[in-house]
Every structure is written in C-alpha cells, then in structure tokens.
Design a protein around this motif. Structure first.
Motif, PDB file in Angstrom:
ATOM      1  N   ALA A 153      19.430  -8.419  -8.988  1.00  0.00           N
ATOM      2  CA  ALA A 153      20.291  -7.718  -8.034  1.00  0.00           C
ATOM      3  C   ALA A 153      19.485  -6.799  -7.129  1.00  0.00           C
ATOM      4  CB  ALA A 153      21.349  -6.911  -8.793  1.00  0.00           C
ATOM      5  N   LEU A 154      18.434  -6.171  -7.642  1.00  0.00           N
ATOM      6  CA  LEU A 154      17.623  -5.262  -6.840  1.00  0.00           C
ATOM      7  C   LEU A 154      16.787  -5.989  -5.792  1.00  0.00           C
ATOM      8  CD1 LEU A 154      16.421  -2.730  -9.557  1.00  0.00           C
ATOM      9  CD2 LEU A 154      18.075  -2.312  -7.735  1.00  0.00           C
ATOM     10  N   VAL A 155      16.616  -7.293  -5.941  1.00  0.00           N
ATOM     11  CA  VAL A 155      15.811  -8.043  -4.973  1.00  0.00           C
ATOM     12  C   VAL A 155      16.438  -7.962  -3.584  1.00  0.00           C
ATOM     13  CG1 VAL A 155      15.063 -10.366  -4.342  1.00  0.00           C
ATOM     14  CG2 VAL A 155      14.778  -9.571  -6.672  1.00  0.00           C
ATOM     15  N   THR A 156      17.761  -7.974  -3.482  1.00  0.00           N
ATOM     16  CA  THR A 156      18.409  -7.922  -2.175  1.00  0.00           C
ATOM     17  C   THR A 156      18.145  -6.589  -1.478  1.00  0.00           C
ATOM     18  OG1 THR A 156      20.445  -7.165  -3.243  1.00  0.00           O
ATOM     19  CG2 THR A 156      20.200  -9.534  -2.872  1.00  0.00           C
ATOM     20  N   THR A 157      18.119  -5.502  -2.239  1.00  0.00           N
ATOM     21  CA  THR A 157      17.804  -4.206  -1.635  1.00  0.00           C
ATOM     22  C   THR A 157      16.381  -4.173  -1.104  1.00  0.00           C
ATOM     23  OG1 THR A 157      19.386  -3.067  -3.064  1.00  0.00           O
ATOM     24  CG2 THR A 157      17.664  -1.740  -2.062  1.00  0.00           C
ATOM     25  N   VAL A 158      15.459  -4.759  -1.833  1.00  0.00           N
ATOM     26  CA  VAL A 158      14.068  -4.809  -1.379  1.00  0.00           C
ATOM     27  C   VAL A 158      13.963  -5.595  -0.084  1.00  0.00           C
ATOM     28  CG1 VAL A 158      11.758  -5.629  -1.965  1.00  0.00           C
ATOM     29  CG2 VAL A 158      13.154  -4.528  -3.699  1.00  0.00           C
ATOM     30  N   TYR A 159      14.615  -6.738  -0.012  1.00  0.00           N
ATOM     31  CA  TYR A 159      14.573  -7.552   1.208  1.00  0.00           C
ATOM     32  C   TYR A 159      15.221  -6.815   2.381  1.00  0.00           C
ATOM     33  CZ  TYR A 159      13.096 -11.553  -1.578  1.00  0.00           C
ATOM     34  OH  TYR A 159      12.409 -12.394  -2.393  1.00  0.00           O
ATOM     35  N   GLY A 160      16.315  -6.085   2.109  1.00  0.00           N
ATOM     36  CA  GLY A 160      16.946  -5.317   3.172  1.00  0.00           C
ATOM     37  C   GLY A 160      16.034  -4.241   3.733  1.00  0.00           C
ATOM     38  N   LEU A 161      15.301  -3.540   2.866  1.00  0.00           N
ATOM     39  CA  LEU A 161      14.361  -2.520   3.331  1.00  0.00           C
ATOM     40  C   LEU A 161      13.173  -3.139   4.056  1.00  0.00           C
ATOM     41  CD1 LEU A 161      14.371  -0.119   0.254  1.00  0.00           C
ATOM     42  CD2 LEU A 161      15.500   0.216   2.450  1.00  0.00           C
TER      43      LEU A 161
END
Length: 307
Positions: free
Chosen positions: A235-243
């Motif tokens: 789930a945290l992968v999407t936040t990393v890609y967004g940043l």
C-alpha cells in the motif's frame, strides 16, 4: 571473421529486429531475480535394509536438519503493480497517467519558453526601424507575419497609434497581461499534477491498509504479522510513486515561472523601446508654441534744461 562483425550487424539491423530483443531484455529485467537459495529435493525412499537414521541429541529427525531455510523471492514492479487488486491497479494507472502528462509538459515548456522565440532580437530591431521611419502599416504586417510574445504586444499597441501615448501604453499593458496568462496556463498544469499526485498515492495507501486490516478482522486475528506487513508495504508503494511524480513537477513549475517572469520583463522593455519614437513624436507635436517676447516700454522723456 572480424571481431566487430556482431556490432556492425546490430547497427545495420532495423527496428523490426531490435524491438523484439529490447522487449525480451525488459522482460528479463522485470522478472524476479532472487530465487530461493536451494530447491528442496524429495528424499529418496527409505531402504528397509539400511539401518535407521540416528536422531540427533535434540530429538529432531535428521531429514529436517538437512533442509535449508528457503527465502521467498523478491517481487518485481509488475507483481507489486497487480498485487493491490482492482483499486490498487486503478490508483497506479492514474499515477502513471499523471507521470506521462508531467513529462510531456516539461519537454513542451522547455521548447516553448525560449528567449529567441518570445523576444527575437532581429524582429525587435526591424520594428524599431520601421516605427522610427513612420511606416506603421509595414510594422503591423511584420508583426502579423511573425507571431510571438513581442510582436503581439507591439501589434496591439500600434492599433492605438492615432491616439495619445497613455492609450498606446494601456493597449501594450493589456496585451502583455494576455500573453503572459497564456504562458502561465501551460505551466499551471504542472502545479496541479504536483498537488494531485501525492493525494492519489495517499488514497491508494489508505485503501491498501484498509484492505489489510479487513483481512485481519475477517480471519479473527489469525493473519500473522508478516502478512500484515506485506499488505502495508504494497500500500505504501503508491505514496512513494506519488511523491516521486510530485517533487520534480513542482520543481519544474517553479523554474518555468521564473523564466516567464524574466521574459515578460524583457518583452515589456523591448516594446517600450520600439514604440519610443511614437512617444517622442507626440511630445513634439503637442508642445505649446513659444510666445514672442513683449515689446520694451518706451523711455520716459527728458526734462528740459537737464544735463
């Protein structure tokens, strides 16, 4: 056979031969690279004639002591991409679309915001010469034949050439504001992407963590910490890609805004320099005429008998 014949053959091959090899190379890179250290081989059938295996002191069978600890393989990008389910895939597709749009806008603005295209020096010198000579119709035609930031504001100002200088200056200011808004409109999309990408990534993270804890609740706490950590990690992968998308987008937005501010100032100065002969000509025609000096008063008559 020469040594470099393979390189020559590759350079002479067309894209119909290179593309499959490149696709194969990309598939190799995206495939999992870390396999288990050793595959467990099935034990041979026990020989009834052989003596029984002696168990170690701990009491564990010898067969279990011989099995190496297997590590799970690392997940590739595609495996992480499809592991989030329909919601995770939808979030990743939105992030990929935002990233491609940001890359397009960056390259488009790099090609669009250039001094030689917005404030060309040759056109500026030619317009100055035509305005000095009073050939305003030819100057207007030159502006129409070479559309750019500078010619747009000069052409708008020339439409008020019959009026006073404040009217000419007001027309040039309005045209400058209009052209600047067009340039800022293209870079504003980068600001929108920079603010929207982290929100989309955070939405994917919250959704993934919600599904992970839902699985824990449905199994009544039987799901181990490893399974829960794996779901949160995905789930945290999407936040990393967004940043990763938002940080460069906002950086390029600030850089392009600085470029545009500088070019607007240069275009306004060049426009005033081109139209300066109109201002000087109007000052010369509207100056009040110089009044002639009044005649000197007659001298008083001399008294009789005076020296």
């Amino acid at each position: 056979m020469p040594v470099n014949s393979g390189a020559n053959a590759w350079s002479s091959a067309g894209w119909h031969m290179r593309l499959p090899l490149l696709v194969l190379w990309g598939a190799i890179l995206l495939s999992p690279t870390d396999a288990p250290a050793q595959q467990l081989q099935p034990l041979p059938p026990a020989n009834p004639a052989a003596p029984p295996a002696i168990a170690p002191a701990g009491g564990a069978p010898a067969e279990l002591m011989q099995k190496p600890s297997a590590r799970p393989p690392k997940k590739t990008f595609l495996q992480i991409f499809f592991s989030g389910g329909p919601v995770g895939i939808a979030n990743m597709l939105v992030l990929i679309g935002l990233s491609l749009t940001a890359v397009y806008l960056v390259f488009d603005n790099i090609l669009r915001i250039r001094r030689k295209d917005l404030v060309p020096e040759e056109i500026s010198r030619e317009l100055r010469k035509l305005v000095e000579q009073g050939r305003l119709a030819e100057a207007t035609q030159l502006c129409k034949a070479n559309p750019c930031f500078l010619t747009a504001i000069v052409q708008q100002a020339l439409t008020e050439a019959d009026g006073d200088w404040p009217e000419i200056e007001k027309a040039m200011e309005d045209a400058t504001a209009e052209q600047a808004a067009k340039l800022f409109r293209w870079i504003e999309y980068l600001s929108v992407i920079g603010n929207l990408a982290p929100m989309v990534g955070l939405l994917g993270t919250v959704t993934g963590m919600l599904l992970a804890f839902k699985e824990v609740a449905e199994t009544e706490g039987k799901a181990g910490a490893a399974a829960l950590a794996d779901g949160i990690y995905q789930a945290l992968v999407t936040t990393v890609y967004g940043l990763v998308i938002a940080i460069p987008a906002l950086g390029f937005f600030a850089m392009f805004r600085s470029w545009i501010d500088e070019l607007i100032a240069e275009a306004a100065y060049a426009g005033l320099h081109i139209l300066a002969p109109l201002k000087q000509r109007q000052r010369g025609t509207q100056a009040p005429p110089i009044a002639p000096a009044p005649p000197a008063p007659p001298a008083p008559p001399r008294a009789a008998g005076g020296r």
